[in-house]
Design an enzyme around this catalytic site. Structure first.
Site, PDB file in Angstrom:
ATOM      1  CE1 TYR A  52     -27.264 -32.569  25.296  1.00  0.00           C
ATOM      2  CE2 TYR A  52     -28.757 -30.713  25.035  1.00  0.00           C
ATOM      3  CZ  TYR A  52     -28.324 -31.973  24.657  1.00  0.00           C
ATOM      4  OH  TYR A  52     -28.949 -32.622  23.635  1.00  0.00           O
ATOM      5  CG  HIS A  54     -27.380 -23.200  25.163  1.00  0.00           C
ATOM      6  ND1 HIS A  54     -27.042 -21.903  25.471  1.00  0.00           N
ATOM      7  CD2 HIS A  54     -27.953 -23.709  26.287  1.00  0.00           C
ATOM      8  CE1 HIS A  54     -27.402 -21.624  26.698  1.00  0.00           C
ATOM      9  NE2 HIS A  54     -27.953 -22.701  27.234  1.00  0.00           N
ATOM     10  CG  HIS A  57     -23.682 -22.909  28.042  1.00  0.00           C
ATOM     11  ND1 HIS A  57     -24.629 -23.756  27.532  1.00  0.00           N
ATOM     12  CD2 HIS A  57     -23.919 -22.829  29.369  1.00  0.00           C
ATOM     13  CE1 HIS A  57     -25.404 -24.185  28.512  1.00  0.00           C
ATOM     14  NE2 HIS A  57     -25.012 -23.627  29.639  1.00  0.00           N
ATOM     15  CE  LYS A 169     -32.841 -19.258  30.524  1.00  0.00           C
ATOM     16  NZ  LYS A 169     -32.135 -20.375  31.111  1.00  0.00           N
ATOM     17  CG  ASP A 170     -29.435 -19.016  34.990  1.00  0.00           C
ATOM     18  OD1 ASP A 170     -30.274 -19.842  35.367  1.00  0.00           O
ATOM     19  OD2 ASP A 170     -28.834 -19.115  33.894  1.00  0.00           O
TER      20      ASP A 170
HETATM   21  P1  AMP Z   1     -26.053 -23.653  33.153  1.00  0.00           P
HETATM   22  O1  AMP Z   1     -25.238 -24.636  32.372  1.00  0.00           O
HETATM   23  O2  AMP Z   1     -27.498 -23.649  32.815  1.00  0.00           O
HETATM   24  O3  AMP Z   1     -25.783 -23.739  34.628  1.00  0.00           O
HETATM   25  O4  AMP Z   1     -25.542 -22.223  32.710  1.00  0.00           O
HETATM   26  C1  AMP Z   1     -24.168 -21.892  32.783  1.00  0.00           C
HETATM   27  C2  AMP Z   1     -24.000 -20.417  32.540  1.00  0.00           C
HETATM   28  O5  AMP Z   1     -24.503 -20.085  31.250  1.00  0.00           O
HETATM   29  C3  AMP Z   1     -24.783 -19.551  33.545  1.00  0.00           C
HETATM   30  O6  AMP Z   1     -23.993 -18.426  33.884  1.00  0.00           O
HETATM   31  C4  AMP Z   1     -25.995 -19.165  32.765  1.00  0.00           C
HETATM   32  O7  AMP Z   1     -26.576 -17.953  33.189  1.00  0.00           O
HETATM   33  C5  AMP Z   1     -25.415 -19.017  31.366  1.00  0.00           C
HETATM   34  N1  AMP Z   1     -26.471 -19.113  30.370  1.00  0.00           N
HETATM   35  C6  AMP Z   1     -27.375 -20.113  30.225  1.00  0.00           C
HETATM   36  N2  AMP Z   1     -28.234 -19.836  29.229  1.00  0.00           N
HETATM   37  C7  AMP Z   1     -27.866 -18.615  28.737  1.00  0.00           C
HETATM   38  C8  AMP Z   1     -28.372 -17.761  27.695  1.00  0.00           C
HETATM   39  N3  AMP Z   1     -29.420 -18.104  26.970  1.00  0.00           N
HETATM   40  N4  AMP Z   1     -27.738 -16.594  27.492  1.00  0.00           N
HETATM   41  C9  AMP Z   1     -26.672 -16.228  28.235  1.00  0.00           C
HETATM   42  N5  AMP Z   1     -26.154 -16.982  29.222  1.00  0.00           N
HETATM   43  C10 AMP Z   1     -26.731 -18.157  29.476  1.00  0.00           C
END
Ligand code: AMP
Length: 300
Positions: A52, A54, A57, A169-170
């Site tokens: 998903y 954005h 990513h 972010k994480d």
């Molecule tokens: P997720 O799909 O939420 O597991 O995130 C995948 C990767 O994208 C992780 O390394 C997150 O920290 C990074 N990520 C998610 N949102 C953001 C954001 N707003 N800015 C930068 N990296 C992000």
């Protein structure tokens, strides 16, 4: 110069090395492909996600593209990092849309396994960073970071990257992954990428899609609180309680928000601090109804 002369020019090396786009779903096939890439001497970058996608990513994918010969995106909604009652079943998914966006950023290969292939019956081995997983989100989501550390280790073993990109972010996740890589000698360079925000300041998240318009507006209190605390810090405030209070005030004032935590912690070890005499992270988690959002800001 004639058009023919332009066409006769050899392609740039980076383009010549680009492979036809590929989707792999089988972990064993991914591992074989990764072994081939390494054998060919290519530098491999991986961007692990739950899909998903954005612009946050996509920022990771663009960074990866600039740093490697081959960019692998993993899309896997990892069941072991969700607790009971969390949003595993309703987590948003759009594989076709994700692949289109990622390919526009130069993706070479997508690894999209399903849960049964990643966790075979009898799976019982977990990776944990014992101290770093204790505070913040780890205290509120038992088992979450063991699930994250385990799946990232597995994804590294399957994709065999030279370098991997994660979002700040994480923040706690990034700290844990750095430590796992160091402690287990995984030999992967970990690059942290700054938080990508919406124009109004909200940190981008796949979970923002859950927000109703009023909640979306209320959610701005997270980034506003962090910005207020950062201003106090810039003006010389070094008392953790005062900085936390500044970050909390807009959240407490917002009836649609239930604060999960607002904490100031050592930026490397995530331990408590009594005065801000070293880099710290101010981290926030808050619920809007059932949607849990996180955000953070480094104070250096
Ligand atoms: P997720 O799909 O939420 O597991 O995130 C995948 C990767 O994208 C992780 O390394 C997150 O920290 C990074 N990520 C998610 N949102 C953001 C954001 N707003 N800015 C930068 N990296 C992000």
């Amino acid at each position: 110069m004639t058009a023919g002369a332009i066409e006769d020019r050899p392609a740039a090396p980076a383009v010549a090395a680009r492979l036809p786009f590929e989707i792999i779903r089988d972990p064993a096939a991914m591992r074989r492909r990764a072994d081939d890439l390494r054998r060919d001497g290519l530098r491999v970058a991986v961007v692990p996600t739950m899909g998903y996608l954005h612009d946050g990513h996509l920022a990771l994918i663009r960074r990866a593209r600039a740093a490697a010969d081959v960019v692998i995106l993993t899309i896997f909604v990892n069941p072991t990092q969700f607790g009971p009652g969390e949003d595993l079943d309703r987590y948003p998914r759009d594989e076709a849309g994700d692949l289109a966006k990622a390919r526009a950023c130069g993706l070479d290969l997508a690894f999209c396994p399903d849960a049964a292939a990643m966790y075979r019956p009898g799976a019982q081995t977990f990776v944990e960073a014992r101290e770093l997983q204790r505070p913040l989100c780890g205290a509120r989501r038992p088992g979450h970071f063991a699930g994250v550390a385990t799946v990232v280790t597995k994804l590294f073993n399957l994709t065999r990257p030279d370098v991997a990109f994660f979002g700040e972010k994480d923040y706690q996740q990034l700290a844990i992954i750095r430590r796992v890589v160091r402690d287990l000698d995984l030999g992967v360079e970990i690059v942290g990428v700054p938080i990508v925000r919406e124009p109004d300041g909200l940190a981008m998240s796949s979970r923002n899609v859950y927000l109703q318009p009023a909640q979306r507006q209320a959610a701005l209190a997270l980034s506003r609180g962090l910005a207020a605390a950062a201003s106090r810090f810039a003006a010389g405030e070094r008392d953790p309680a005062a900085l936390v209070a500044a970050a909390r005030a807009p959240l407490d004032a917002e009836p649609l928000i239930r604060v999960d935590y607002v904490e100031l912690r050592d930026a490397a070890e995530l331990t408590d601090v009594t005065t801000v005499d070293r880099p710290v992270v101010l981290a926030v988690a808050a619920f809007l109804d059932r949607t849990r959002l996180i955000d953070n800001r480094l104070l250096l």
